[in-house]
Design a protein around this motif. Structure first.
Motif, PDB file in Angstrom:
ATOM      1  N   SER A  41       0.836  -1.207   0.000  1.00 17.71           N
ATOM      2  CA  SER A  41       0.000   0.000   0.000  1.00 17.71           C
ATOM      3  C   SER A  41       0.866   1.251   0.000  1.00 17.71           C
ATOM      4  O   SER A  41       0.523   2.252  -0.637  1.00 17.71           O
ATOM      5  N   ARG A  42       1.987   1.204   0.694  1.00 18.81           N
ATOM      6  CA  ARG A  42       2.911   2.347   0.714  1.00 18.81           C
ATOM      7  C   ARG A  42       3.545   2.563  -0.651  1.00 18.81           C
ATOM      8  O   ARG A  42       3.715   3.695  -1.098  1.00 18.81           O
ATOM      9  N   ILE A  43       3.896   1.466  -1.318  1.00 19.85           N
ATOM     10  CA  ILE A  43       4.480   1.568  -2.659  1.00 19.85           C
ATOM     11  C   ILE A  43       3.464   2.186  -3.618  1.00 19.85           C
ATOM     12  O   ILE A  43       3.786   3.105  -4.377  1.00 19.85           O
ATOM     13  N   ILE A  44       2.234   1.701  -3.554  1.00 21.02           N
ATOM     14  CA  ILE A  44       1.177   2.231  -4.425  1.00 21.02           C
ATOM     15  C   ILE A  44       0.922   3.703  -4.104  1.00 21.02           C
ATOM     16  O   ILE A  44       0.773   4.530  -5.008  1.00 21.02           O
ATOM     17  N   GLU A  45       0.900   4.027  -2.829  1.00 21.21           N
ATOM     18  CA  GLU A  45       0.700   5.419  -2.411  1.00 21.21           C
ATOM     19  C   GLU A  45       1.794   6.314  -2.987  1.00 21.21           C
ATOM     20  O   GLU A  45       1.517   7.390  -3.527  1.00 21.21           O
ATOM     21  N   ASN A  46       3.047   5.869  -2.893  1.00 26.35           N
ATOM     22  CA  ASN A  46       4.169   6.661  -3.414  1.00 26.35           C
ATOM     23  C   ASN A  46       4.115   6.786  -4.932  1.00 26.35           C
ATOM     24  O   ASN A  46       4.371   7.859  -5.481  1.00 26.35           O
ATOM     25  N   ARG A  47       3.804   5.700  -5.613  1.00 28.70           N
ATOM     26  CA  ARG A  47       3.743   5.713  -7.083  1.00 28.70           C
ATOM     27  C   ARG A  47       2.596   6.590  -7.582  1.00 28.70           C
ATOM     28  O   ARG A  47       2.702   7.189  -8.641  1.00 28.70           O
ATOM     29  N   ALA A  48       1.514   6.664  -6.845  1.00 25.73           N
ATOM     30  CA  ALA A  48       0.355   7.462  -7.249  1.00 25.73           C
ATOM     31  C   ALA A  48       0.461   8.906  -6.770  1.00 25.73           C
ATOM     32  O   ALA A  48      -0.461   9.702  -6.979  1.00 25.73           O
ATOM     33  N   ASN A  49       1.572   9.238  -6.115  1.00 19.64           N
ATOM     34  CA  ASN A  49       1.754  10.568  -5.534  1.00 19.64           C
ATOM     35  C   ASN A  49       0.593  10.951  -4.632  1.00 19.64           C
ATOM     36  O   ASN A  49       0.160  12.097  -4.592  1.00 19.64           O
ATOM     37  N   ALA A  50       0.070   9.971  -3.942  1.00 23.32           N
ATOM     38  CA  ALA A  50      -1.031  10.199  -3.006  1.00 23.32           C
ATOM     39  C   ALA A  50      -0.466  10.420  -1.613  1.00 23.32           C
ATOM     40  O   ALA A  50       0.614   9.943  -1.289  1.00 23.32           O
ATOM     41  N   ASP A  51      -1.191  11.128  -0.826  1.00 26.31           N
ATOM     42  CA  ASP A  51      -0.783  11.347   0.565  1.00 26.31           C
ATOM     43  C   ASP A  51      -1.922  10.877   1.452  1.00 26.31           C
ATOM     44  O   ASP A  51      -2.794  11.658   1.825  1.00 26.31           O
ATOM     45  N   LEU A  52      -1.921   9.588   1.746  1.00 21.15           N
ATOM     46  CA  LEU A  52      -2.988   9.021   2.561  1.00 21.15           C
ATOM     47  C   LEU A  52      -2.752   9.325   4.025  1.00 21.15           C
ATOM     48  O   LEU A  52      -1.684   9.773   4.430  1.00 21.15           O
ATOM     49  N   SER A  53      -3.720   9.045   4.800  1.00 19.43           N
ATOM     50  CA  SER A  53      -3.684   9.318   6.234  1.00 19.43           C
ATOM     51  C   SER A  53      -2.496   8.631   6.905  1.00 19.43           C
ATOM     52  O   SER A  53      -2.192   7.478   6.617  1.00 19.43           O
ATOM     53  N   ALA A  95       9.278  -8.774   3.245  1.00 15.49           N
ATOM     54  CA  ALA A  95       9.322  -7.312   3.181  1.00 15.49           C
ATOM     55  C   ALA A  95      10.720  -6.826   2.782  1.00 15.49           C
ATOM     56  O   ALA A  95      10.851  -5.855   2.018  1.00 15.49           O
ATOM     57  N   ILE A  96      11.743  -7.494   3.282  1.00 17.74           N
ATOM     58  CA  ILE A  96      13.114  -7.139   2.911  1.00 17.74           C
ATOM     59  C   ILE A  96      13.326  -7.361   1.413  1.00 17.74           C
ATOM     60  O   ILE A  96      13.878  -6.517   0.712  1.00 17.74           O
ATOM     61  N   VAL A  97      12.862  -8.500   0.917  1.00  8.72           N
ATOM     62  CA  VAL A  97      12.984  -8.805  -0.516  1.00  8.72           C
ATOM     63  C   VAL A  97      12.168  -7.809  -1.341  1.00  8.72           C
ATOM     64  O   VAL A  97      12.639  -7.282  -2.358  1.00  8.72           O
ATOM     65  N   LEU A  98      10.937  -7.531  -0.903  1.00  8.66           N
ATOM     66  CA  LEU A  98      10.084  -6.573  -1.607  1.00  8.66           C
ATOM     67  C   LEU A  98      10.735  -5.191  -1.642  1.00  8.66           C
ATOM     68  O   LEU A  98      10.698  -4.497  -2.667  1.00  8.66           O
ATOM     69  N   SER A  99      11.339  -4.800  -0.544  1.00  9.30           N
ATOM     70  CA  SER A  99      12.018  -3.514  -0.475  1.00  9.30           C
ATOM     71  C   SER A  99      13.161  -3.454  -1.487  1.00  9.30           C
ATOM     72  O   SER A  99      13.337  -2.441  -2.176  1.00  9.30           O
ATOM     73  N   ALA A 100      13.918  -4.518  -1.588  1.00  8.49           N
ATOM     74  CA  ALA A 100      15.037  -4.553  -2.534  1.00  8.49           C
ATOM     75  C   ALA A 100      14.536  -4.482  -3.969  1.00  8.49           C
ATOM     76  O   ALA A 100      15.027  -3.675  -4.777  1.00  8.49           O
ATOM     77  N   ILE A 101      13.538  -5.296  -4.287  1.00  7.75           N
ATOM     78  CA  ILE A 101      13.001  -5.306  -5.652  1.00  7.75           C
ATOM     79  C   ILE A 101      12.353  -3.965  -5.981  1.00  7.75           C
ATOM     80  O   ILE A 101      12.595  -3.391  -7.049  1.00  7.75           O
ATOM     81  N   GLY A 102      11.560  -3.467  -5.051  1.00  4.07           N
ATOM     82  CA  GLY A 102      10.892  -2.185  -5.271  1.00  4.07           C
ATOM     83  C   GLY A 102      11.865  -1.043  -5.474  1.00  4.07           C
ATOM     84  O   GLY A 102      11.673  -0.198  -6.353  1.00  4.07           O
ATOM     85  N   SER A 103      12.915  -1.000  -4.677  1.00  5.44           N
ATOM     86  CA  SER A 103      13.887   0.088  -4.825  1.00  5.44           C
ATOM     87  C   SER A 103      14.633  -0.014  -6.148  1.00  5.44           C
ATOM     88  O   SER A 103      14.883   1.004  -6.802  1.00  5.44           O
ATOM     89  N   LEU A 104      14.950  -1.216  -6.564  1.00  7.69           N
ATOM     90  CA  LEU A 104      15.629  -1.385  -7.853  1.00  7.69           C
ATOM     91  C   LEU A 104      14.733  -0.962  -9.014  1.00  7.69           C
ATOM     92  O   LEU A 104      15.181  -0.300  -9.950  1.00  7.69           O
ATOM     93  N   VAL A 105      13.464  -1.325  -8.934  1.00  7.53           N
ATOM     94  CA  VAL A 105      12.527  -0.981 -10.013  1.00  7.53           C
ATOM     95  C   VAL A 105      12.243   0.520 -10.032  1.00  7.53           C
ATOM     96  O   VAL A 105      12.222   1.147 -11.105  1.00  7.53           O
ATOM     97  N   MET A 106      12.033   1.113  -8.867  1.00  6.73           N
ATOM     98  CA  MET A 106      11.605   2.513  -8.822  1.00  6.73           C
ATOM     99  C   MET A 106      12.758   3.514  -8.925  1.00  6.73           C
ATOM    100  O   MET A 106      12.606   4.560  -9.531  1.00  6.73           O
ATOM    101  N   SER A 107      13.877   3.198  -8.303  1.00 10.87           N
ATOM    102  CA  SER A 107      14.964   4.186  -8.303  1.00 10.87           C
ATOM    103  C   SER A 107      16.209   3.715  -9.059  1.00 10.87           C
ATOM    104  O   SER A 107      17.130   4.490  -9.270  1.00 10.87           O
ATOM    105  N   GLY A 108      16.228   2.438  -9.408  1.00 13.30           N
ATOM    106  CA  GLY A 108      17.382   1.917 -10.138  1.00 13.30           C
ATOM    107  C   GLY A 108      18.571   1.589  -9.253  1.00 13.30           C
ATOM    108  O   GLY A 108      19.629   1.201  -9.737  1.00 13.30           O
ATOM    109  N   ARG A 109      18.399   1.723  -7.950  1.00 12.45           N
ATOM    110  CA  ARG A 109      19.497   1.370  -7.036  1.00 12.45           C
ATOM    111  C   ARG A 109      18.933   0.626  -5.826  1.00 12.45           C
ATOM    112  O   ARG A 109      17.783   0.843  -5.437  1.00 12.45           O
TER     113      ARG A 109
END
Length: 146
Positions: A41-53, A95-109
């Motif tokens: 949900s945090r990844i989706i929130e960040n990708r959508a430039n949403a600022d949820l509660s 979550a650790i694996v998701l964080s690694a994959i997500g960071s590589l996909v979104m920021s390239g590092r």
């Protein structure tokens, strides 16, 4: 010896029956995976430039915890505390694996715990404590049900 027996009784464990084979692994993996709703949900929130509660992560954590407790308490799992500790650890690893994959996909590092290995142990410890807390509640409910 008494303290050890008392601890095992409180945690719902009997040393003669605790082994990886006595745990309900599909449930553990399912509950650990379910908890990925929170970081996703945090990844989706960040990708959508949403600022949820800011209360959303807390509400999601409470909701996941309730599901964990209910699933283990009402499924009559033999080792509720250990099952939820393992679910917490499973979530931590995923979550650790998701964080690694997500960071590589979104920021390239690579970012997150895998980029800073000293952060891995605290992530796993916090999630094991989360599982312990939920497991003790599930054990109390299961014992109250008989």
């Amino acid at each position: 010896m008494c303290g050890r027996v008392a601890l095992h009784n409180v945690l719902g464990m009997n040393t003669s029956t605790v082994s990886p084979k006595t745990l309900h692994w599909p449930l553990i993996l399912g509950l650990g995976t379910l908890a990925l709703i929170r970081p996703l949900s945090r990844i989706i929130e960040n990708r959508a430039n949403a600022d949820l509660s800011p209360q959303l992560p807390i509400a999601m954590t409470l909701g996941i915890t309730v599901v964990w407790i209910a699933a283990v308490a009402y499924a009559r799992v033999r080792q509720p505390v250990l099952t939820l500790i393992c679910a917490g650890l499973t979530y931590g690893v995923l979550a650790i694996v998701l964080s690694a994959i997500g960071s590589l996909v979104m920021s390239g590092r690579l970012e997150g715990p895998l980029a800073t290995p000293i952060a891995i142990a605290p992530v796993l410890l916090v999630n094991a404590i989360w599982g312990l807390f939920a497991g003790v509640i599930a054990l109390v409910i299961a014992r109250a049900r008989g």
